[in-house]
Write a protein that holds these residues in place. Structure first.
Motif, PDB file in Angstrom:
ATOM      1  N   LEU A   1       0.840  -1.190   0.000  1.00 17.80           N
ATOM      2  CA  LEU A   1       0.000   0.000   0.000  1.00 17.80           C
ATOM      3  C   LEU A   1       0.879   1.244   0.000  1.00 17.80           C
ATOM      4  O   LEU A   1       1.828   1.337   0.788  1.00 17.80           O
ATOM      5  N   ARG A   2       0.566   2.186  -0.877  1.00 20.93           N
ATOM      6  CA  ARG A   2       1.299   3.444  -0.924  1.00 20.93           C
ATOM      7  C   ARG A   2       0.317   4.600  -0.919  1.00 20.93           C
ATOM      8  O   ARG A   2      -0.788   4.508  -1.463  1.00 20.93           O
ATOM      9  N   GLY A   3       0.740   5.708  -0.299  1.00 20.71           N
ATOM     10  CA  GLY A   3      -0.118   6.895  -0.225  1.00 20.71           C
ATOM     11  C   GLY A   3       0.631   8.040   0.403  1.00 20.71           C
ATOM     12  O   GLY A   3       1.841   7.976   0.609  1.00 20.71           O
ATOM     13  N   SER A   4      -0.108   9.085   0.722  1.00 23.22           N
ATOM     14  CA  SER A   4       0.567  10.285   1.275  1.00 23.22           C
ATOM     15  C   SER A   4      -0.195  10.866   2.468  1.00 23.22           C
ATOM     16  O   SER A   4      -0.698  11.994   2.383  1.00 23.22           O
ATOM     17  N   PRO A   5      -0.282  10.143   3.584  1.00 29.04           N
ATOM     18  CA  PRO A   5       0.244   8.787   3.782  1.00 29.04           C
ATOM     19  C   PRO A   5      -0.876   7.755   3.715  1.00 29.04           C
ATOM     20  O   PRO A   5      -2.051   8.084   3.683  1.00 29.04           O
ATOM     21  N   VAL A   6      -0.456   6.466   3.743  1.00 31.71           N
ATOM     22  CA  VAL A   6      -1.399   5.384   4.008  1.00 31.71           C
ATOM     23  C   VAL A   6      -1.659   5.356   5.511  1.00 31.71           C
ATOM     24  O   VAL A   6      -0.756   5.552   6.307  1.00 31.71           O
ATOM     25  N   VAL A   7      -2.920   5.122   5.888  1.00 33.14           N
ATOM     26  CA  VAL A   7      -3.292   5.084   7.307  1.00 33.14           C
ATOM     27  C   VAL A   7      -3.977   3.755   7.604  1.00 33.14           C
ATOM     28  O   VAL A   7      -4.962   3.401   6.955  1.00 33.14           O
ATOM     29  N   ILE A   8      -3.440   3.024   8.570  1.00 29.85           N
ATOM     30  CA  ILE A   8      -4.089   1.807   9.070  1.00 29.85           C
ATOM     31  C   ILE A   8      -4.539   2.076  10.499  1.00 29.85           C
ATOM     32  O   ILE A   8      -3.747   2.483  11.344  1.00 29.85           O
ATOM     33  N   THR A   9      -5.813   1.828  10.769  1.00 28.77           N
ATOM     34  CA  THR A   9      -6.378   2.043  12.099  1.00 28.77           C
ATOM     35  C   THR A   9      -6.876   0.716  12.651  1.00 28.77           C
ATOM     36  O   THR A   9      -7.596  -0.023  11.971  1.00 28.77           O
ATOM     37  N   ARG A  10      -6.476   0.443  13.869  1.00 24.43           N
ATOM     38  CA  ARG A  10      -6.930  -0.771  14.566  1.00 24.43           C
ATOM     39  C   ARG A  10      -7.236  -0.392  16.003  1.00 24.43           C
ATOM     40  O   ARG A  10      -6.339  -0.190  16.805  1.00 24.43           O
ATOM     41  N   GLY A  11      -8.508  -0.264  16.336  1.00 26.92           N
ATOM     42  CA  GLY A  11      -8.890   0.172  17.668  1.00 26.92           C
ATOM     43  C   GLY A  11      -8.312   1.545  17.953  1.00 26.92           C
ATOM     44  O   GLY A  11      -8.413   2.466  17.143  1.00 26.92           O
ATOM     45  N   PRO A  12      -7.605   1.709  19.108  1.00 29.27           N
ATOM     46  CA  PRO A  12      -7.032   3.016  19.447  1.00 29.27           C
ATOM     47  C   PRO A  12      -5.680   3.277  18.781  1.00 29.27           C
ATOM     48  O   PRO A  12      -5.074   4.317  19.014  1.00 29.27           O
ATOM     49  N   THR A  13      -5.234   2.328  17.934  1.00 28.13           N
ATOM     50  CA  THR A  13      -3.915   2.450  17.321  1.00 28.13           C
ATOM     51  C   THR A  13      -4.042   2.910  15.878  1.00 28.13           C
ATOM     52  O   THR A  13      -4.846   2.380  15.104  1.00 28.13           O
ATOM     53  N   ARG A  14      -3.217   3.889  15.513  1.00 27.99           N
ATOM     54  CA  ARG A  14      -3.219   4.436  14.155  1.00 27.99           C
ATOM     55  C   ARG A  14      -1.781   4.444  13.634  1.00 27.99           C
ATOM     56  O   ARG A  14      -0.889   5.003  14.254  1.00 27.99           O
ATOM     57  N   LEU A  15      -1.575   3.805  12.472  1.00 25.78           N
ATOM     58  CA  LEU A  15      -0.271   3.735  11.827  1.00 25.78           C
ATOM     59  C   LEU A  15      -0.317   4.508  10.524  1.00 25.78           C
ATOM     60  O   LEU A  15      -1.184   4.272   9.680  1.00 25.78           O
ATOM     61  N   GLU A  16       0.635   5.428  10.348  1.00 29.60           N
ATOM     62  CA  GLU A  16       0.717   6.227   9.126  1.00 29.60           C
ATOM     63  C   GLU A  16       2.106   6.056   8.523  1.00 29.60           C
ATOM     64  O   GLU A  16       3.097   6.023   9.242  1.00 29.60           O
ATOM     65  N   ALA A  17       2.175   5.963   7.182  1.00 26.11           N
ATOM     66  CA  ALA A  17       3.473   5.880   6.509  1.00 26.11           C
ATOM     67  C   ALA A  17       3.267   6.081   5.011  1.00 26.11           C
ATOM     68  O   ALA A  17       2.155   5.928   4.485  1.00 26.11           O
ATOM     69  N   ALA A  18       4.366   6.399   4.320  1.00 30.71           N
ATOM     70  CA  ALA A  18       4.307   6.548   2.862  1.00 30.71           C
ATOM     71  C   ALA A  18       4.087   5.202   2.186  1.00 30.71           C
ATOM     72  O   ALA A  18       3.435   5.118   1.141  1.00 30.71           O
ATOM     73  N   GLU A  19       4.639   4.136   2.781  1.00 28.15           N
ATOM     74  CA  GLU A  19       4.478   2.790   2.216  1.00 28.15           C
ATOM     75  C   GLU A  19       4.323   1.781   3.336  1.00 28.15           C
ATOM     76  O   GLU A  19       5.059   1.808   4.315  1.00 28.15           O
ATOM     77  N   ILE A  20       3.357   0.894   3.198  1.00 26.04           N
ATOM     78  CA  ILE A  20       3.117  -0.160   4.187  1.00 26.04           C
ATOM     79  C   ILE A  20       2.952  -1.490   3.465  1.00 26.04           C
ATOM     80  O   ILE A  20       2.159  -1.602   2.519  1.00 26.04           O
ATOM     81  N   ARG A  21       3.715  -2.473   3.910  1.00 28.60           N
ATOM     82  CA  ARG A  21       3.509  -3.856   3.455  1.00 28.60           C
ATOM     83  C   ARG A  21       2.810  -4.611   4.584  1.00 28.60           C
ATOM     84  O   ARG A  21       3.396  -4.789   5.655  1.00 28.60           O
ATOM     85  N   TYR A  22       1.585  -5.038   4.312  1.00 30.74           N
ATOM     86  CA  TYR A  22       0.812  -5.704   5.356  1.00 30.74           C
ATOM     87  C   TYR A  22       0.692  -7.191   5.054  1.00 30.74           C
ATOM     88  O   TYR A  22       0.142  -7.600   4.024  1.00 30.74           O
ATOM     89  N   ASP A  23       1.242  -8.017   5.947  1.00 34.30           N
ATOM     90  CA  ASP A  23       1.168  -9.469   5.837  1.00 34.30           C
ATOM     91  C   ASP A  23      -0.064  -9.919   6.604  1.00 34.30           C
ATOM     92  O   ASP A  23      -0.057  -9.966   7.844  1.00 34.30           O
ATOM     93  N   GLU A  24      -1.118 -10.246   5.873  1.00 35.74           N
ATOM     94  CA  GLU A  24      -2.383 -10.575   6.534  1.00 35.74           C
ATOM     95  C   GLU A  24      -2.320 -11.899   7.283  1.00 35.74           C
ATOM     96  O   GLU A  24      -3.039 -12.100   8.263  1.00 35.74           O
ATOM     97  N   ARG A  25      -1.444 -12.801   6.896  1.00 37.57           N
ATOM     98  CA  ARG A  25      -1.343 -14.092   7.569  1.00 37.57           C
ATOM     99  C   ARG A  25      -0.667 -13.953   8.933  1.00 37.57           C
ATOM    100  O   ARG A  25      -1.036 -14.634   9.877  1.00 37.57           O
ATOM    101  N   ARG A  26       0.326 -13.067   9.021  1.00 36.29           N
ATOM    102  CA  ARG A  26       1.038 -12.860  10.277  1.00 36.29           C
ATOM    103  C   ARG A  26       0.483 -11.688  11.068  1.00 36.29           C
ATOM    104  O   ARG A  26       0.798 -11.531  12.255  1.00 36.29           O
ATOM    105  N   GLY A  27      -0.321 -10.846  10.430  1.00 30.19           N
ATOM    106  CA  GLY A  27      -0.829  -9.661  11.110  1.00 30.19           C
ATOM    107  C   GLY A  27       0.261  -8.649  11.385  1.00 30.19           C
ATOM    108  O   GLY A  27       0.253  -7.982  12.423  1.00 30.19           O
ATOM    109  N   VAL A  28       1.214  -8.519  10.436  1.00 31.77           N
ATOM    110  CA  VAL A  28       2.355  -7.626  10.601  1.00 31.77           C
ATOM    111  C   VAL A  28       2.358  -6.569   9.500  1.00 31.77           C
ATOM    112  O   VAL A  28       2.241  -6.901   8.315  1.00 31.77           O
TER     113      VAL A  28
END
Length: 271
Positions: free
Chosen positions: A50-77
């Protein structure tokens, strides 16, 4: 792009792209993604790019922002690079790179990492080359020239362990606390941010003006401006040497009180 969006629906990840409506998946993961301008999915590895300016992943009270995110759905990383920001309750982490192990509630970051904690008594800032942040416990372990600053105080060591709910910091290995009133060095310093106290042990040394002292252990009461040296203490001022079981130093008034067999040796002036 339609194929990529279809794949998003199939695996159950909600992806919000600029100008596109949200799509509800039948069995979504507990994640929400927004801000992506590019999305690529590898079904063999189960990894999203995932790429963006920025990409945002939200999980409950946690928010992760970055220009590029590689998300491994099997490991949850989620591996993030480029202007990484992690926000979790009162904590904000900024780094060049970070790996968010979402199922473990753990973030590991490196590359000029800075963590800030909002507090009633003022913001505390922790910097280091590497940080591990336990989101569930709100506990931060920093290595690689870590330093914690709050107002006019600075604490450094080989390793800093910051417990945000308890408002405590353990400085382990070559610990040093620098204040406008003086300097405290020891093998370990435990600082209590809520009431501005500290406990030091293992070859404790203090410097305050023209006073220098050493002892096996010491306590600091910042609000009162007092350092108490315990366990067989030595205090020097020029050629004068004061020894006692306990020596209390008033950092602001430069006054000293010694108890427990005090002994003073007065040196010759100018020596």
């Amino acid at each position: 792009m339609e194929r990529r969006l279809a794949a998003l629906v199939i695996i159950g990840l909600v992806l919000l792209l600029p100008g596109a409506a949200a799509v509800a998946a039948p069995a979504p993961l507990p994640l929400e993604v927004s801000g992506a301008t590019y999305a690529e999915y590898d079904a063999r590895s189960g990894v999203w790019l995932l790429r963006g300016s920025p990409v945002v992943i939200t999980r409950g009270p946690t928010r992760l922002e970055a220009a590029e995110i590689r998300y491994d759905e099997r490991r949850g990383v989620a591996a993030a690079v480029g202007g990484v920001v992690v926000r979790h309750q009162t904590l904000t982490l900024r780094a060049a790179r970070a790996e968010a192990r979402l199922r473990e509630d753990l973030v590991v970051a490196d590359g000029e990492v800075a963590v800030t904690a909002r507090r009633d008594g003022g913001e505390a800032k922790l910097t280091a080359d590497r940080v591990e942040m336990n989101l569930a416990r709100r506990r931060v372990v920093a290595t690689g020239q870590p330093a914690l600053t709050q107002q006019d105080a600075r604490l450094t060591a080989a390793r800093l362990e910051f417990d945000e709910p308890a408002q405590t910091v353990a400085a382990i290995g070559g610990a040093e606390l620098i204040l406008p009133e003086g300097r405290l060095v020891a093998g370990r310093i435990d600082a209590f941010l809520h009431d501005e106290r500290a406990q030091a042990k293992d070859d404790v040394r203090i410097t305050a003006g023209d006073l220098t002292g050493q002892a096996p252990q010491a306590t600091l009461d910042r609000r009162a401006g007092l350092v108490t040296l315990n366990g067989g203490s030595v205090l020097r001022r020029g050629g004068d040497v004061l020894t006692a079981e306990t020596i209390v130093v008033d950092l602001r008034a430069q006054r000293v009180v010694a108890t427990g067999g005090p002994r003073l040796t007065v040196g010759e002036p100018g020596k």
